[in-house]
Design a protein around this motif. Structure first.
Motif, short mmCIF file in Angstrom:
data_model
loop_
_atom_site.label_atom_id
_atom_site.label_comp_id
_atom_site.label_asym_id
_atom_site.label_seq_id
_atom_site.Cartn_x
_atom_site.Cartn_y
_atom_site.Cartn_z
N MET A 1 39.22 50.87 47.67
CA MET A 1 38.18 49.83 47.66
C MET A 1 37.13 50.19 46.63
N THR A 2 36.58 49.19 46.04
CA THR A 2 35.78 49.45 44.85
C THR A 2 34.31 49.09 45.01
N ALA A 3 33.95 48.44 46.10
CA ALA A 3 32.59 47.91 46.18
C ALA A 3 31.55 49.01 46.03
N HIS A 4 31.80 50.11 46.68
CA HIS A 4 30.76 51.12 46.68
C HIS A 4 31.29 52.41 46.11
N SER A 5 32.33 52.28 45.30
CA SER A 5 32.81 53.47 44.64
C SER A 5 31.69 53.97 43.73
N ALA A 6 31.60 55.25 43.60
CA ALA A 6 30.51 55.83 42.82
C ALA A 6 30.69 55.46 41.35
N PRO A 7 29.61 55.37 40.62
CA PRO A 7 29.74 55.13 39.18
C PRO A 7 30.49 56.28 38.53
N THR A 8 31.16 55.97 37.42
CA THR A 8 31.88 57.01 36.69
C THR A 8 30.87 58.07 36.23
N PRO A 9 31.13 59.32 36.56
CA PRO A 9 30.17 60.34 36.13
C PRO A 9 30.15 60.42 34.60
N SER A 10 29.00 60.57 34.04
CA SER A 10 28.93 60.76 32.59
C SER A 10 29.46 62.16 32.29
N SER B 71 36.05 39.41 48.19
CA SER B 71 37.07 40.40 47.86
C SER B 71 38.38 39.68 47.57
N ALA B 72 39.19 40.31 46.74
CA ALA B 72 40.55 39.82 46.46
C ALA B 72 41.38 41.01 46.03
N PHE B 73 42.63 41.03 46.47
CA PHE B 73 43.53 42.14 46.15
C PHE B 73 42.85 43.48 46.42
N ASP B 74 42.10 43.54 47.54
CA ASP B 74 41.46 44.80 47.96
C ASP B 74 40.37 45.29 47.03
N HIS B 75 39.86 44.42 46.18
CA HIS B 75 38.71 44.76 45.34
C HIS B 75 37.55 43.84 45.71
N ILE B 76 36.35 44.37 45.63
CA ILE B 76 35.17 43.50 45.67
C ILE B 76 34.94 43.04 44.24
N LEU B 77 34.88 41.73 44.06
CA LEU B 77 34.69 41.21 42.70
C LEU B 77 33.24 41.34 42.29
N GLU B 78 33.03 41.46 40.99
CA GLU B 78 31.64 41.55 40.51
C GLU B 78 30.96 40.18 40.52
N THR B 79 31.77 39.11 40.63
CA THR B 79 31.21 37.76 40.61
C THR B 79 30.97 37.26 42.03
N PRO B 80 29.74 36.96 42.40
CA PRO B 80 29.52 36.38 43.72
C PRO B 80 29.91 34.90 43.76
N ILE B 81 30.18 34.40 44.96
CA ILE B 81 30.42 32.97 45.17
C ILE B 81 29.14 32.40 45.78
N PRO B 82 28.43 31.56 45.03
CA PRO B 82 27.12 31.09 45.52
C PRO B 82 27.24 30.44 46.90
N VAL C 131 41.10 32.04 43.42
CA VAL C 131 40.74 33.37 42.93
C VAL C 131 41.99 34.21 42.73
N ARG C 132 42.87 34.20 43.73
CA ARG C 132 44.10 35.00 43.62
C ARG C 132 44.97 34.52 42.47
N SER D 262 43.71 36.09 33.16
CA SER D 262 42.70 37.07 33.61
C SER D 262 42.82 38.37 32.82
N GLY D 263 43.98 38.60 32.21
CA GLY D 263 44.17 39.86 31.50
C GLY D 263 44.18 41.06 32.44
N TRP D 264 44.47 40.81 33.71
CA TRP D 264 44.39 41.87 34.73
C TRP D 264 45.61 41.77 35.61
N HIS D 265 45.97 42.86 36.24
CA HIS D 265 47.12 42.83 37.14
C HIS D 265 46.68 43.29 38.53
N PRO D 266 47.12 42.58 39.58
CA PRO D 266 46.73 42.96 40.94
C PRO D 266 47.00 44.43 41.28
N LYS D 267 47.99 45.03 40.64
CA LYS D 267 48.28 46.44 40.96
C LYS D 267 47.49 47.41 40.08
#
Ligand code: Q0Z
Length: 322
Positions: A1-10, A54-65, A275-276, A284-289
């Motif tokens: 899950m990605t919603a609260h994954s830590a930022p990539t360490p510099s 969320s979709a495909f087990d990710h929290i999207l960066e785009t909110p749905i108003p 969304v899916r 989308s240039g992205w793959h669910p996996k």
């Protein structure tokens, strides 16, 4: 899950900073769900629904108003409709009311506008440590188990069922709450009984199936199949079992358009299908996996998805949103 994954360490080895908890003055942040925040306010709890999706087990960066408001209003409508079947944890959904008693800090009053419509002040309960799932149709993790063993949570089902099949009788398929970001794990009724005791397990099964069946009938009358749903129950100090959390929203349930139901294939999702489809498409240039975070949603997908949430709300409740 990605919603609260830590930022990539510099570069370097300093540990990533913990995500800032969403501040709400006068409230103590207790936990973040995928799309909701939970706070303590005096001796009550405040549940706040965001517009995250969320979709495909990710929290999207785009909110749905308005998603948070729509789902909260839907939960509230169901609580009212189901109040004769089971008591619920709602104290107030009106921020003006939250602040009328001395228990609620004055600082919160300044945030009434952002809380209005998307928050519920609730009784703080002693929660049972199982998720109470009812399934009236076979799909998802239920289908996976069925294909292996012909059972769901150990309950034998007839041969010949397929993805989306309607079950003759809904089944109670409890789950063990997983760590954040993990999927809940289906457990047998016997395992549920060991967690909460046999008397409570029986009562949770009865309540779950009673409430699901009532809601399924209401939804189907309005053209929506309520394939399955997850409830959380807790106990008051006096022992009363109370329905908690959000209820019968598209985030806690599978909603399918009844006129497109066709067992034997994955069903169209009432709310998230656009969304899916877009995320899985070449556009989308992205793959669910992919382990990459999903890209931002185009405006058209945001709008159509918002329309679906509004439509689900309006169809089910017969009310106009806003
Ligand atoms: C609900 C959750 C959310 C993150 C605890 N009435 C209650 N009494 C005690 N505990 C809870 C409730 Cl609803 C409770 N959750 C789930 C909700 C954000 C986690 F909005 N956890």
């Amino acid at each position: 899950m990605t919603a609260h994954s830590a930022p990539t360490p510099s570069a370097g080895s300093s540990p990533p900073a913990a995500p800032a908890s969403p501040a709400l003055p006068g409230a103590v942040h207790l936990s973040s769900g995928k799309v909701r925040e939970l706070y303590a306010v005096g001796d009550r709890l405040l549940l706040v629904a965001s517009d995250r999706i969320s979709a495909f087990d990710h929290i999207l960066e785009t909110p749905i108003p308005d998603k948070g408001r729509i789902l909260t209003q839907l939960s509230l409508w169901w609580f009212e409709r189901l109040a004769d079947l089971v008591p619920n944890h709602l104290v107030s959904a009106d921020p003006a009311e939250f602040f009328q008693t001395a228990r609620y800090p004055a600082e919160l009053a300044a945030h009434a506008d952002e809380l209005r419509g998307r928050s519920m002040l609730c009784e703080r309960l002693d929660m049972f440590l199982i998720e109470c799932v009812a399934r009236g149709y076979l799909t998802g993790s239920g289908l996976v188990e069925y294909r292996v063993s012909g059972t769901v949570c150990g309950i034998p089902l007839p041969d010949g069922l397929t993805d989306g099949s309607r079950l003759d009788e809904p089944v109670f398929t409890p789950a063990a709450k997983a760590e954040q970001g993990e999927h809940d794990e289906n457990i047998s009724f016997e395992q549920a009984s060991r967690r909460v005791g046999p008397v409570i397990a029986d009562e949770l099964r009865r309540l779950t199936l009673t409430v699901y069946s009532a809601a399924r009938d209401i939804a189907l009358d309005r053209g929506i199949i309520l394939a399955d749903t997850k409830f959380e129950f807790g106990r008051r100090a006096d022992g009363t079992i109370v329905l908690a959390d959000e209820v019968l929203t598209p985030d806690s349930s599978r909603f399918w358009p009844a006129d497109q139901w066709q067992p034997g294939r994955p069903q169209q999702s009432y709310d998230k299908q656009f969304v899916r489809d877009w995320l899985a498409s070449p556009q989308s240039g992205w793959h669910p996996k992919s382990d990459q975070p999903p890209p931002p949603l185009p405006d058209e997908i945001i709008e159509r998805t918002r329309d679906r949430y509004v439509e689900a709300y309006q169809r089910l409740t017969g009310r106009t949103f806003q």
